[in-house]
Motif scaffolding. Sequence first.
Motif, PDB file in Angstrom:
ATOM      1  N   SER A 143       0.833  -1.204   0.000  1.00  0.00           N
ATOM      2  CA  SER A 143       0.000   0.000   0.000  1.00  0.00           C
ATOM      3  C   SER A 143       0.862   1.246   0.000  1.00  0.00           C
ATOM      4  O   SER A 143       0.584   2.216  -0.706  1.00  0.00           O
ATOM      5  N   ASP A 172      -5.576  -0.706  -4.950  1.00  0.00           N
ATOM      6  CA  ASP A 172      -4.991  -1.215  -3.699  1.00  0.00           C
ATOM      7  C   ASP A 172      -5.915  -2.259  -3.096  1.00  0.00           C
ATOM      8  O   ASP A 172      -6.888  -1.926  -2.433  1.00  0.00           O
ATOM      9  N   GLU A 173      -5.569  -3.507  -3.315  1.00  0.00           N
ATOM     10  CA  GLU A 173      -6.388  -4.623  -2.819  1.00  0.00           C
ATOM     11  C   GLU A 173      -7.878  -4.338  -2.966  1.00  0.00           C
ATOM     12  O   GLU A 173      -8.624  -4.374  -1.987  1.00  0.00           O
TER      13      GLU A 173
HETATM   14 MG   LIG Z   1      -2.320  -2.447   2.313  1.00  0.00          MG
END
Ligand SMILES: [Mg+2]
Lengths: 353, 666
Positions: A80, A201-202
Motif C-alpha cells: 500500500s 490497492d487490494e
Molecule cells: Mg495495504
Amino acid sequence: MTVPSVAERSATDTDSPPVLAVRGLWKVFGPKAQSVVGSTLTRKELKEQTGCVAAVRDVSFDVRRGEVFVVMGLSGSGKSTLVRCLTRLIEPTAGEVLLDGEDVRKADDRRLRELRRHRMAMVFQHFGLLPHRCVLDNVAFGLEIRGVSKQQRYARAREVVGLVGLNGFENSYPDQLSGGMQQRVGLARALAADPEVLLFDEPFSALDPLIRREMQNEVIRLHHEVGKTMIFITHDLSEALKLGDRILIMRDGELVQVGTPDQVVGAPADDYVRDFVSDIPRSHVLTLRWIMRPPQPGEALDGPALGPDVVIRDAVHAVLSADRPVRVMDGESLLGVVTSAEILEVIAGGQHQ
Amino acid sequence: MTAVNVVASRVAARLPARKYLLVVVIALWVAGWALLRGRDTLQLGGAELTPLHVSLSEGMDAVDDSRNSNPFFLYFINYIRLFLDEAVTFVQALISQPSFGRPVPVLGWLGVVGVATAVAFLYGNRKVALLTAAGFLSFGVLGLWQESMDTLALTLTAVALSLAVGIPLGVWAGLSDRFHRVVTPVLDFMQTMPTFVYLAPLTLFFLIGPASATVATMIYAIPPAIRITAHGIRQVSHETLEASTSLGVTSAQALRHVRLPMAKQTIIVGVNQTIMAALSMATIAALIDAPGLGKTVLKALQTLDVGTAFNAGLAIVIMAVVLDRVTSAASRRVEAERRAGRQRTVLGRRLEVAGVLGGVAVLGYLSYTYVWAAEFPIEANLGSYVRRAADAASLWVQDSLVTYTDALKNLLTNGLLNPFETLLTDSPWWLVAAAAVAIALLVGSVRAALVTTAGLLVLVLLGLWQDSMVTLASTLVATILVMVLGVIIGVWMGRSDRADTVLRPLLDAGQTMPAFVYLVPILGLFGPTRFTAIIAAVVFAAPIAIKLVAEGIRRVSATTVEAATSAGANSWQLISKVQLPMARSAVTLAASQGLIYVLSMVVVGGLVGAGALGYDVVAGFSQHQLRGKGLAAGLAIVVLGIVLDRVMRAATERADAAAHGGLHGR
Ligand SMILES: [Mg+2]
Ligand SMILES: Nc1ncnc2c1ncn2[C@@H]1O[C@H](COP(=O)(O)OP(=O)(O)OP(=O)(O)O)[C@@H](O)[C@H]1O
C-alpha cells in the motif's frame, strides 16, 4: 466463464519507453527518516535502533504501457505504501517516480493535482465513496472538482456507469449497494477521468469470494475494452496470477522478484517466493516452454505441433492423446518436444517442487 | 522494561503500607482536632472583610472608574459590549419588548408561534412542529410569555454568536492537530470552571446586563460547538479523504465537498448541545440581571416562593424540551434525507416551503397589526392556578413527607455532614492542611501533594479558609452520595437492559434541564438549608456519574463475564470481583466528573441557604462592598476544584499503575 489466458492477453508494448518508471524508491516512517535511506539493517534492527519503519526500501521497476502490473506480498510488506508513493498520497523519502519521463516527486502542488486529475486514478480497498452523494455524483466527482460543466460530467459519468454495469443505479446511494456494486462505483469513479494509469490497492479483498471472482473478470474485461495500464496490489497469489502480465513480489519493503507469472512460478528467485508459489498448480501457469526438452535421436518428429506459450493445462489433452512426441514450434523452427512423461511429472509432482 | 517492573513492584509492595499510613494520618488528625479544637480556625463572619477583600473591591472600583478613559475599554471592550447589548436588544425588540415606538414587539405571540412551528416543521418533522406549537403556547398559558421570549432572545443571540465563533474554530481544530492540541486544554478549563465563578469578573468588564449575560452564556456554550465540530471533521473516513485526494481535490474542495457534508450530522448534534448549554446558562445569568425566566426563578427562590419558582421552572423545562427535540429531529432528518435519496422532488419541497412561509407571513402580519394577536390573551393565563397548585402540592408533600425527609436530612446531616464539617472547620488550619497534603501524597502523587499545598495556601491568603472548609465538606459529602448512587444505579443499568431503557431517558432529561430548575422542588421538600444544596448538587451530578458507570460495566467483555459465571460465581461475586474492578477506570472518571458537577452547583447552593463560598459569591453580586470578597470566593471555588481534580487524577493514575502491575503478576 472463459477468461483469456495470460499469453493471449500480452498486448503490451515491450519496446516503447515505460509509462511509469520507479527508481530507488524509499519510504521510511519515523523520526529522521532521511538518515535511514540506504541503510542495510533489517527492518527489525532498524526499528530497534532508530524507531523508524522502512516500509519501502530501494524499489525499482518499470511498468509498460497497457500492461497489468501486479504487486504482491504478505501483509505489512509495504504494498500500500508503495502504490501511494506513486501519486504521493504518501510522500516518498527518496528515489524517483517517472510518469512518462516526468518526475512526479518534483511536481509542485498544482502540477501534482493536474497529474492526479488527468493521468492517474486509484481504486481503494474500502471504496472510499462519498456517502452523501448518489452513484452518479460519486462518479462525476473527479470531473466536478476540475470544473467540467454539469451536463458534460453527467454524460461522461453515465457512460462509465454503463461500462461497469451499474445501469439503473445512478440515483442510488452507496449504502444502498452491495460491496461488489460499491466497488464498481469506485472503479467507475477512477475511469471517469480517463486516466492513463489505474492503481488498485487490494480492491477486492473486502469482497466475498464469488463477488471477487466476478470483479476480477470485470477488470480483465475492462482491460480489454479500455486498454489502460493497471497497477494492481494484492496479497492473493491466484489473483495475481490471474490478472498479472507481470508480478512484483515484495518482502519487508524490498523487491524480491519481478517477472511474468510463469517466471515466478517456474523460477522462484528464492525460498520466500518458492514458498509463496508452492500451493499453485504449476500446470495452470507454466507453458510448454518450461517443460520441453530437446528431441532425442531417433524420436519421431512428425507429431502434432503446439506453440511454446501454450499453458500446460491446455496442452494436456493434445499431448496425452498423441502417440508421438508433440513438437513445440515457434513458427517454422523446432524448439523442443513434449511427451506424456513431462506432462505427468508436472501434474503429479508439481505441487511440491 | 525492567525499570517499569521495579517501579510497579515497588508500588505493589507499598500499597498495604499506604493504607495503614492513611489510617494513621486520619487518626492523628482526629486526635489533633480533639486536643486543639477551635484554635487557629481562621473564622471570618459573613460581612467581615480582610484587607485583601477590601483592596480587591478597590481594584474593581478602579476598573469601573477607568471604563471611559482606559484605551483597552475605550477601543475594545466597550465596542464588544455595545455590539452585544445591541444584538440582544434587537432580538428582544423583535419578539419580547415594546419597540420602535410601538407598545408591543414587532412579532406578537401569534407570529412567534408561527415562526417557531414553521422552523420546527421545515428542519424537523410534523411531530416536533406540533410539540413546538404546544410548547410556545404554554409559555403564554403559564403567564410567562414575555419572560420566555426574553430568555429565548438571549439564548438565540448567544447561540448564533457561539456558532459563528465555534464552528469555524471547530473546523480548524478538526483540520489542524496543532490547534487541536492548543485548544483542548482551554476548552477543558472553560467547561470545568464552575459557571458562576466567571459571572462577577465579567460584569466588571461588560457591566451588569445583557452583554455580560451573553458573554457568560457564550463561554459556556462555545466549548461543545468547537469540540463536536472538531470531532465530526476528524471522524471523516480516512480512505474517503484519500480517495478524494487521489482525484486531485484542493484542500478547500476537500473541506467543502467531503469533510463538511460528512460531518454535517455531527455538527448539528453540536448545535443541539450548544443550544442546551446556552439555555441553561441564560437562566443562571439572571444572577447578573439577565432578563427572562431565570430572573423570575431567582426572585422566587430568594423569597422562597415555591409556586412561582415552579411555574417559571416549568416554562424553562418546556423550552429546553422543545429546543432539544427540534434540533435532534433536525439532525436525524439529515440522515433520513440521505437515506431516502431524492424521492421527493425539488419542486414538491419548494411548494411546501413556500406554503409554510406564506402561512407564517400571514400570522406575522396579524400579530404585527392586531393587538389580540400581539399580546397573549389574559383570559388564557393559567399561571396563577399552576402557582397555587404547586404551592399546595409542596405544602402537602412537606407535611406528609416531613417525617421521612426530616429523617433523611437528620441522618445525613448528623451522620455524615456534621462530622466532616466539624473536623474540617474546627481543627487548626495548619493541621487540616498538613493532613490534606499527607493524604494527597498517600493516595496521589508528589505532584498532587504540591498542588494541594499551594492551593490550601491560596485559600488561607484569600481569607476564606473557614468558608472553603464548609464548602469542601458539603462538596465531599455530595460527591460521596453521587458515587453511591452512581455505582448502585450504574451497575443496575449496566447489567439490565430493561433498567437501562427505563432510566436512560430520565437521566437524559436530567442532563438537559437547566441547573436552576432542580432547586425548586428540592427547596419545596427540604426548605432552605445546607442539605437542600447538597441534594440539588447530587441530583445535578448523579446522571453523568450513573451513565459513566453503566457504560463501564457494559464495556466489560461478555466473554470474561461468561467465564466467571461458568466458574460458578454468583451475581454478587460477579459484580464485586469482575465487573466493578474491570470498570474501575469508568468509576474513577465518574467520580471526578461528579465532583466537578457538584462543585459547579455549590454557588447555586448559596442561594438556598448553603452559606459559605456560594453565599459569598451571591452576596458579591448584590452588595457593592462585598464585591471583593465575592471575587475572592469565586477564586477559592476554582482553587478547590483544581486541587480536588488533581488529587483525584493522581489517585486514578496510581490505582491504574497498581492494577497494571498486579494484572501481570509482578
Ligand atoms: Mg495495504
Ligand atoms: N503512517 C504510518 N506510520 C508508521 N508506519 C506505517 C505507516 N503506514 C504504514 N506503516 C508501516 O509500514 C509497513 C508497510 O505497511 P503497508 O500498509 O504498506 O503494508 P501492506 O503491504 O499494504 O499490508 P496490507 O496487506 O496489510 O495492506 C507496515 O509495517 C506498517 O506498519
